[in-house]
Enzyme design. Sequence first.
Site: not given
Length: 347
Positions: A183, A225, A30
Amino acid sequence: MSLAEIAKQMVAPGKGILAADESTGTIEKRFTKIAVPSTEDNRRAYREMLFTTPGFGEYISGVIMYDETIRQSAKNGKTFVQIQQEAGVLPGIKVDQGTKDMDGSTTLTTGGSPNEKVTKGLEGLPERLKEYASLGAKFAKWRAVITIEGTDLPTDANIRQNAKDLAAYAKACQEADIVPMVEPEVLMDGSHTAARCAEVSEKVLTALFEELAAADVAIEGTILKTNMVVPGKESGEKKTPDEVAEATLALFKKILPPNLPGQAFLSGGQSEIEATENLNAMNARGPHPWNLSFSYGRALQDSALKKWAGSPANVAAAQKVLAHRAKMNGLATEGKYSKEMENERPY
Ligand code: 5MM
């Protein structure tokens, strides 16, 4: 607070979770996009920008942190955990340790295919959970990654192994007085249709709830999630928010137990606005037995990260961007969002 009370607070109407648990490798990717070196202090400064956003607790109920992050502090000496607590936000922690190839998976795929993954981190988990609880973590996340490829992948063995591991981690969390945020992510990568995503997601969630029951995990103290039912990124197929909502809700109605307090979606590569519109479309069709909220990483952070760009001079502007996205998603948890509201966005 009991596990059930914490779980409820995580998915309280009007609020959702900021996934800021990028591992060192992911945050580096990122940061590369904004040409910022991924040093420990830059990662700290970036997370400080996020967590000290004015009004942070208004639309954010919890934050998922990475091991490094939960131990860090702001420039004023307050720990990130303290800052979140003061904002009325629940500190959370990622406890999985990434993925590895599933044993034997190479023989199941053909030329250049990705191997199927299982998640690492069960070894020593009870001790780590104890420490995280002492640092202030109220919930813990574990991500299982499911890849769709043609009709071969995922295999039933991979789905089952990931479900069993999620259940084992969830049980360990509850024993440590921490809410598990389970998740299972069916990846958007690939050229599969939304119908195939629905089919695979159904298998994954079915196996997950079977294994949670077998491990005696209390559903009232658990948050799910997972992904929305969407087409693969390279499929060329486009689905409207109404279509995504219909398909996702049809699946959830079949599988999610009514005593599950809530499901907080991952964004999985959707754009910021798509993720908000899709969530809103689901809640506009409510009420549902479970609260439908968000636990977005990229769909909350992308524009804020760009605005920040590593410069202290941009902190206030980047915080406005994050606050706007948090507000839009907060409204979407109650079906009160409309795209026109984006006209007010500060970016
Ligand atoms: C923020 O990204 C999380 C951690 O990823 P890595 O372990 O690969 O670094 C990830 O688990 C995230 O919490 C969820 O996938 C949701 O994030 P998105 O960007 O899909 O909303």
